[in-house]
Write a protein that holds these residues in place. Structure first.
Motif, PDB file in Angstrom:
ATOM      1  N   ALA A  25     -86.670  65.172  17.906  1.00 19.95           N
ATOM      2  CA  ALA A  25     -85.848  64.812  19.063  1.00 19.95           C
ATOM      3  C   ALA A  25     -84.942  65.983  19.430  1.00 19.95           C
ATOM      4  O   ALA A  25     -84.426  66.679  18.550  1.00 19.95           O
ATOM      5  CB  ALA A  25     -85.016  63.577  18.747  1.00 19.95           C
ATOM      6  N   PHE A  26     -84.748  66.188  20.727  1.00 20.96           N
ATOM      7  CA  PHE A  26     -83.979  67.341  21.185  1.00 20.96           C
ATOM      8  C   PHE A  26     -82.954  66.925  22.239  1.00 20.96           C
ATOM      9  O   PHE A  26     -83.136  65.935  22.952  1.00 20.96           O
ATOM     10  CB  PHE A  26     -84.898  68.427  21.740  1.00 20.96           C
ATOM     11  N   PRO A  27     -81.863  67.691  22.358  1.00 20.80           N
ATOM     12  CA  PRO A  27     -80.819  67.360  23.334  1.00 20.80           C
ATOM     13  C   PRO A  27     -81.136  67.931  24.711  1.00 20.80           C
ATOM     14  O   PRO A  27     -81.756  68.984  24.839  1.00 20.80           O
ATOM     15  CB  PRO A  27     -79.588  68.052  22.752  1.00 20.80           C
ATOM     16  N   THR A  28     -80.723  67.223  25.744  1.00 17.17           N
ATOM     17  CA  THR A  28     -80.723  67.776  27.093  1.00 17.17           C
ATOM     18  C   THR A  28     -79.383  67.424  27.717  1.00 17.17           C
ATOM     19  O   THR A  28     -78.544  66.783  27.090  1.00 17.17           O
ATOM     20  CB  THR A  28     -81.857  67.222  27.977  1.00 17.17           C
ATOM     21  N   GLU A  29     -79.183  67.829  28.965  1.00 16.76           N
ATOM     22  CA  GLU A  29     -77.947  67.470  29.641  1.00 16.76           C
ATOM     23  C   GLU A  29     -77.937  66.006  30.085  1.00 16.76           C
ATOM     24  O   GLU A  29     -76.889  65.468  30.457  1.00 16.76           O
ATOM     25  CB  GLU A  29     -77.705  68.389  30.842  1.00 16.76           C
ATOM     26  N   VAL A 165     -84.109  65.463  14.107  1.00 12.32           N
ATOM     27  CA  VAL A 165     -83.285  65.354  15.308  1.00 12.32           C
ATOM     28  C   VAL A 165     -82.460  66.630  15.400  1.00 12.32           C
ATOM     29  O   VAL A 165     -81.746  66.985  14.464  1.00 12.32           O
ATOM     30  CB  VAL A 165     -82.328  64.145  15.248  1.00 12.32           C
ATOM     31  N   LEU A 166     -82.560  67.328  16.524  1.00 10.76           N
ATOM     32  CA  LEU A 166     -81.785  68.542  16.756  1.00 10.76           C
ATOM     33  C   LEU A 166     -80.478  68.129  17.430  1.00 10.76           C
ATOM     34  O   LEU A 166     -80.458  67.715  18.588  1.00 10.76           O
ATOM     35  CB  LEU A 166     -82.587  69.492  17.633  1.00 10.76           C
ATOM     36  N   ASP A 167     -79.389  68.196  16.693  1.00  3.75           N
ATOM     37  CA  ASP A 167     -78.098  67.649  17.124  1.00  3.75           C
ATOM     38  C   ASP A 167     -77.275  68.713  17.855  1.00  3.75           C
ATOM     39  O   ASP A 167     -76.883  69.715  17.266  1.00  3.75           O
ATOM     40  CB  ASP A 167     -77.337  67.143  15.895  1.00  3.75           C
ATOM     41  N   ASP A 168     -77.004  68.461  19.144  1.00  6.07           N
ATOM     42  CA  ASP A 168     -76.128  69.349  19.905  1.00  6.07           C
ATOM     43  C   ASP A 168     -74.989  68.556  20.530  1.00  6.07           C
ATOM     44  O   ASP A 168     -74.483  68.902  21.597  1.00  6.07           O
ATOM     45  CB  ASP A 168     -76.930  70.081  20.984  1.00  6.07           C
ATOM     46  N   GLY A 169     -74.594  67.462  19.858  1.00  5.95           N
ATOM     47  CA  GLY A 169     -73.486  66.660  20.343  1.00  5.95           C
ATOM     48  C   GLY A 169     -73.882  65.723  21.473  1.00  5.95           C
ATOM     49  O   GLY A 169     -75.058  65.616  21.841  1.00  5.95           O
TER      50      GLY A 169
END
Length: 340
Positions: A25-29, A165-169
């Motif tokens: 899983a990856f973060p987006t805006e 999961v790639l966590d970028d807040g």
């Protein structure tokens, strides 16, 4: 399977999982996406299995630039290139006709088109580049549930089902991207989102604000058009923006169970709330409400005693169109009518 929580410094490790056919899983805006190698049919099918997603529901292909789109899609028109130049990276997904056989039917839902997006998140751009392939990326949640806006939401739904999961807040926008169909004679908005129809018209001139759902026997061209979406366990009711919330408070007091209330701060301060109501702030306006909507629905999903959720509606224009699209689907079109 152990699900790893990767930090932005762990992009290379996350990319190795992708290269080996695993899901990350990856973060987006907008929201968190569930990533797999879009060129690996076996990996793509794992996405459907992990989410419990119907296989005719097409996936969005996430790329790091126009070059990847040109590799798979038919030659782009000048208008399409102008859209990409104007809105990418950003919350706009564009549907194009594909070169025959360029992407698996597992990606396209059996269609001859595919949806592409260049997300505005550097961590995910780095992931796509490190993996060396475009990534499919539906929302990283159990199918039908509120979309995830934090890594914790993803972990809650998919722990043990995906590699990492790639966590970028927390995400910035909170509702998914606008989906624009450029495979038709006149461009059509199939899902409202962070880029409004008026913004699209400023580039294209003519845009059809299309229906945002299809019937049971139609094939959806974009995610979220056919199946129930964004729904918590409790029944959601939309309280129209001009309703008298004091009467809503009175109604809530008469209910035999706990009632969740999701409103802006101004509404929250305008009524006296009974003891059986739990409040969740949507901030000050439609922008903050869009950012917090899924977070609030997930908050109440973790409280089984909450059986009803009253949620503030907004005028369906600008970003309000995207907000109301998601809220209507979450509520199953159920509006709570309070007579003035």
């Amino acid at each position: 399977m152990e699900t790893h929580i990767y930090q932005p410094t762990d992009v290379k490790s996350a990319a190795e999982d992708i290269k080996h056919g695993e899901l990350v899983a990856f973060p987006t805006e907008t929201v968190y996406g569930l990533g797999a190698d879009a060129t690996n049919e076996t990996a793509v099918k794992k996405v459907y299995a992990a989410k419990g997603r119907p296989s005719d529901n097409p996936l969005i292909v996430h790329v790091s630039g126009i070059q990847a789109v040109e590799k798979y899609a038919e030659p782009l028109s000048d208008a399409a290139k102008q859209l990409i130049q104007t809105f990418w990276p950003g919350p706009l997904t564009i549907i194009f006709k594909l070169k025959p056989g360029s992407l698996s039917k597992a990606v396209t839902g059996g269609l001859t088109t595919a949806a592409f997006r260049n997300p505005k998140n550097q961590v995910t751009i780095d992931l796509i580049k490190a993996a060396g392939v475009p990534l499919v990326g539906p929302s990283a949640n159990t199918s039908g549930k509120p979309s995830p806006t934090t890594a914790e939401h993803v972990y809650h739904d998919l722990n043990g089902k995906i590699a990492g999961v790639l966590d970028d807040g927390p995400t910035e926008i909170g509702v998914e991207s606008t989906v624009l169909d450029m495979s038709t004679a006149v461009p059509a908005v199939l899902r409202p989102g962070g880029v409004t129809a008026d913004q699209l018209r400023s580039v294209l001139g003519t845009v059809i604000d299309e229906k945002h759902s299809v019937s049971g026997n139609e094939a959806p061209k974009a995610p979220g058009m056919k199946y129930k979406h964004y729904a918590p366990n409790a029944q959601v009711y939309i309280v129209d923006h001009d309703a008298d919330w004091r009467k809503a408070s009175q109604w809530a007091a008469e209910q035999p169970t706990k009632v969740g209330v999701m409103t802006t701060d101004a509404v929250m301060d305008s009524a006296k709330w009974p003891a059986n109501v739990e409040l969740f702030s949507l901030g000050s306006d439609v922008k903050s409400a869009s950012h917090l909507l899924f977070k609030g629905l997930r908050h109440f999903d973790d409280e089984p005693e909450v059986q009803l959720i009253l949620t503030e509606g907004f005028n369906p224009d600008g970003l309000g169109e995207a907000y109301m699209n998601r809220l209507n689907k979450s509520a199953g079109q159920m509006h709570f009518e309070i007579k003035k």
